[in-house]
Design an enzyme around this catalytic site. Structure first.
Site, PDB file in Angstrom:
ATOM      1  N   LYS A 107      -3.071 -16.487   1.549  1.00  0.00           N
ATOM      2  CA  LYS A 107      -1.834 -15.711   1.762  1.00  0.00           C
ATOM      3  C   LYS A 107      -1.063 -16.342   2.913  1.00  0.00           C
ATOM      4  O   LYS A 107      -1.670 -16.962   3.806  1.00  0.00           O
ATOM      5  CB  LYS A 107      -2.177 -14.257   2.113  1.00  0.00           C
ATOM      6  CG  LYS A 107      -1.030 -13.292   1.885  1.00  0.00           C
ATOM      7  CD  LYS A 107      -0.964 -12.861   0.425  1.00  0.00           C
ATOM      8  CE  LYS A 107       0.218 -11.948   0.167  1.00  0.00           C
ATOM      9  NZ  LYS A 107       0.159 -11.388  -1.199  1.00  0.00           N
TER      10      LYS A 107
HETATM   11  P1  NDP Z   1       9.727  -6.205  -2.865  1.00  0.00           P
HETATM   12  O1  NDP Z   1      10.133  -6.739  -1.552  1.00  0.00           O
HETATM   13  O2  NDP Z   1      10.410  -6.694  -4.096  1.00  0.00           O
HETATM   14  O3  NDP Z   1       9.843  -4.603  -2.876  1.00  0.00           O
HETATM   15  C1  NDP Z   1       9.257  -3.787  -1.914  1.00  0.00           C
HETATM   16  C2  NDP Z   1       9.786  -2.381  -2.120  1.00  0.00           C
HETATM   17  O4  NDP Z   1       9.177  -1.499  -1.162  1.00  0.00           O
HETATM   18  C3  NDP Z   1      11.293  -2.251  -1.904  1.00  0.00           C
HETATM   19  O5  NDP Z   1      11.798  -1.239  -2.744  1.00  0.00           O
HETATM   20  C4  NDP Z   1      11.369  -1.811  -0.440  1.00  0.00           C
HETATM   21  O6  NDP Z   1      12.577  -1.142  -0.107  1.00  0.00           O
HETATM   22  C5  NDP Z   1      10.207  -0.863  -0.392  1.00  0.00           C
HETATM   23  N1  NDP Z   1       9.725  -0.619   0.968  1.00  0.00           N
HETATM   24  C6  NDP Z   1       9.632  -1.485   1.994  1.00  0.00           C
HETATM   25  N2  NDP Z   1       9.142  -0.878   3.083  1.00  0.00           N
HETATM   26  C7  NDP Z   1       8.907   0.398   2.729  1.00  0.00           C
HETATM   27  C8  NDP Z   1       8.421   1.526   3.403  1.00  0.00           C
HETATM   28  N3  NDP Z   1       8.062   1.449   4.696  1.00  0.00           N
HETATM   29  N4  NDP Z   1       8.327   2.687   2.725  1.00  0.00           N
HETATM   30  C9  NDP Z   1       8.705   2.759   1.428  1.00  0.00           C
HETATM   31  N5  NDP Z   1       9.190   1.715   0.735  1.00  0.00           N
HETATM   32  C10 NDP Z   1       9.288   0.556   1.374  1.00  0.00           C
HETATM   33  O7  NDP Z   1       8.153  -6.445  -2.961  1.00  0.00           O
HETATM   34  P2  NDP Z   1       7.249  -6.517  -4.253  1.00  0.00           P
HETATM   35  O8  NDP Z   1       7.706  -5.514  -5.231  1.00  0.00           O
HETATM   36  O9  NDP Z   1       7.127  -7.944  -4.659  1.00  0.00           O
HETATM   37  O10 NDP Z   1       5.828  -6.098  -3.652  1.00  0.00           O
HETATM   38  C11 NDP Z   1       5.473  -4.743  -3.444  1.00  0.00           C
HETATM   39  C12 NDP Z   1       3.977  -4.665  -3.199  1.00  0.00           C
HETATM   40  O11 NDP Z   1       3.279  -5.235  -4.329  1.00  0.00           O
HETATM   41  C13 NDP Z   1       3.467  -5.428  -1.985  1.00  0.00           C
HETATM   42  O12 NDP Z   1       2.359  -4.754  -1.428  1.00  0.00           O
HETATM   43  C14 NDP Z   1       2.987  -6.749  -2.574  1.00  0.00           C
HETATM   44  O13 NDP Z   1       2.011  -7.388  -1.773  1.00  0.00           O
HETATM   45  C15 NDP Z   1       2.412  -6.256  -3.880  1.00  0.00           C
HETATM   46  N6  NDP Z   1       2.298  -7.281  -4.907  1.00  0.00           N
HETATM   47  C16 NDP Z   1       3.388  -8.003  -5.308  1.00  0.00           C
HETATM   48  C17 NDP Z   1       3.258  -8.933  -6.320  1.00  0.00           C
HETATM   49  C18 NDP Z   1       4.435  -9.655  -6.889  1.00  0.00           C
HETATM   50  O14 NDP Z   1       4.260 -10.350  -7.910  1.00  0.00           O
HETATM   51  N7  NDP Z   1       5.631  -9.526  -6.332  1.00  0.00           N
HETATM   52  C19 NDP Z   1       1.941  -9.254  -6.902  1.00  0.00           C
HETATM   53  C20 NDP Z   1       0.882  -8.384  -6.452  1.00  0.00           C
HETATM   54  C21 NDP Z   1       1.074  -7.462  -5.476  1.00  0.00           C
HETATM   55  P3  NDP Z   1      13.871  -2.014   0.383  1.00  0.00           P
HETATM   56  O15 NDP Z   1      14.235  -2.911  -0.772  1.00  0.00           O
HETATM   57  O16 NDP Z   1      14.867  -0.950   0.641  1.00  0.00           O
HETATM   58  O17 NDP Z   1      13.429  -2.780   1.586  1.00  0.00           O
END
Ligand code: NDP
Length: 420
Positions: A107
């Site tokens: 990571k």
């Molecule tokens: P993104 O950055 O695309 O989205 C994250 C989302 O979470 C956004 O809607 C963001 O809001 C919101 N967010 C951020 N901080 C907070 C908070 N404190 N409380 C509530 N919501 C919050 O990330 P991903 O969708 O790519 O990833 C999300 C999770 O999934 C992570 O834990 C990541 O490690 C995991 N993951 C991702 C993968 C991938 O392929 N992308 C694969 C496997 C796991 P805003 O946009 O307003 O900041």
């Protein structure tokens, strides 16, 4: 976030120890996995648009390469530190092992809020970070991918920077790229699609048809928005979704497509979204909202000992990495709530990253059916194996997923032996 009390790497070790205990594994058989193989910390000077110089801190951790090259995303987040990256790297080792794809775990991260940078600043930071970690990454060494705060454009810059340094195009150095520069069809949706497959598999086991089932999704980024859309397409009612600004709730179901269009890839916030029968709630309220299935798909450390007792969902499918603490897990277990752990539920992303890498290093192209069929086959097989292990060891799905993975990694370790 009370970091002084909560250490994500300790949490990861605790989960691993728990699984090893249940299966009666000797400490010597997995002691190596307590220590990341390699941790790199880098300083990244970047010339900002106003002419000043800012120095950012970046990391890349390779937890294990026992099963193959390191694999894991790069996170751009203002609060990321080395313990977060170590924990996320360790989880990647177990995630790749549980779905049985030939990768180790790694990571990376940079402590920055990418939304505060201009496009030029973001590109210069990314290229400098790539140059700094370049000696330890590569298609056969360690293959980064997107995570929170990074996207296909950032992966494209990483691929280009690496290629410029090598003197020839190296598509396989990173996954999650744009399709035009070696990305795979289906990669962007893969994590949400995998979560949907797992959720539907579990609902089928529990004899609950998806139609009309109420689902709350925390986080409307890549993972949350695709999961919400595909589950809505399967007939579920998405009753609540959120982003960093808070959430929206409707007991009769939200219009996910309209919300995704409104958010426009993170350009707008949910606090500004308004529609009929929709009320605004906090992220905390979303977690305890009236639903049958909860998908935390934002960040780690969201379900804790403080709010686990308020959760009303009977099923939690972890889209985010590490959303539930060990203490919360024990409370959820005692309350009879089924939790599908992150390392299984969100493994669709790394599975299709593997498809992308295979296409890149073999210079072949897969069509979307080929990618989605492969993803479905891998996810269903892994779910079946974890479900069976939970029955065999009479334990939670999290324990079972770690048991399945631990067996695979420790067997590889035994067969390879210890060098020299
Ligand atoms: P993104 O950055 O695309 O989205 C994250 C989302 O979470 C956004 O809607 C963001 O809001 C919101 N967010 C951020 N901080 C907070 C908070 N404190 N409380 C509530 N919501 C919050 O990330 P991903 O969708 O790519 O990833 C999300 C999770 O999934 C992570 O834990 C990541 O490690 C995991 N993951 C991702 C993968 C991938 O392929 N992308 C694969 C496997 C796991 P805003 O946009 O307003 O900041």
């Amino acid at each position: 976030m009370p970091k002084e009390r909560y250490n994500p790497y300790d949490n990861f070790l605790g989960v691993m120890d728990h699984a090893a205990n249940i299966m009666g594994m000797k400490p010597d058989d997995y002691v190596t996995l307590r220590y990341p193989e390699r941790e790199l910390k880098v300083s990244l000077p970047v010339r900002m648009d106003d002419g000043s110089i800012k120095v950012f801190e970046g990391y890349r951790v390779q937890h294990s390469t026992l099963l193959g090259p390191g694999k894991g995303g790069i996170r751009y987040h203002e609060h990321i530190d080395i313990d977060d990256v170590k924990a996320l790297a360790g989880m990647m080792t177990f995630k790749c092992a549980v779905v049985g794809i030939p990768y180790g775990g790694a990571k990376g991260g940079v402590a920055v809020d990418p939304k505060t940078l201009s496009c030029g600043e973001l590109e210069r930071l990314t290229r400098r970070y790539t140059a700094a970690i370049l000696p330890i990454i590569g298609p056969q060494k360690d293959v980064p991918a997107p995570d929170v705060g990074t996207n296909a454009q950032i992966m494209d810059w990483i691929m280009d920077t690496y290629s410029m340094n090598m003197g020839y195009p190296v598509h396989g150095v990173v996954t999650g790229k744009s399709i035009e520069v070696g990305g795979s069809l289906g990669r962007k949706e893969a994590t949400g699609r995998g979560i949907t497959i797992i959720a539907l598999q579990l609902l089928a086991k529990l004899d609950k048809p998806p139609k009309g089932i109420k689902i709350a999704v925390q986080g409307m980024g890549n993972v949350g928005s695709v999961s919400a859309q595909l589950l809505s397409d399967a007939g579920a009612l998405i009753t609540a979704v959120s982003d960093v600004s808070g959430g929206v709730y409707s007991p009769s179901g939200l219009d996910v497509a309209a919300i995704t269009a409104f958010l426009d890839g993170g350009k707008r916030r949910l606090s500004e979204y308004n529609a009929q029968n929709v009320t605004h709630i906090t992220n905390e309220e979303l977690l305890s909202s009236d639903c049958e299935l909860l998908i935390p798909a934002a960040l780690e450390h969201q379900i804790t000992e403080h709010n686990a007792k308020h959760i009303r969902a009977k099923i939690i499918v972890e889209g985010a990495n590490g959303p539930t603490t060990e203490e919360a897990d024990a409370i959820l277990k005692a309350r009879g709530i089924t939790v599908v752990p992150d390392i299984l539920a969100n493994a669709g992303g790394v599975t299709v990253s593997y498809c992308e890498w295979v296409q890149n290093i073999q210079s072949v192209l897969w069509d979307i059916d080929n990618v989605n069929d492969f993803l479905a086959k891998i996810m269903k097989k892994a779910f079946g194996e974890v479900y069976a292990a939970a029955a065999q060891y009479d334990c939670t799905l999290r324990n079972a997923a770690y048991i399945v993975a631990l067996k695979r990694v420790s067997t590889a370790h035994k067969l390879r032996g210890i060098f020299p």
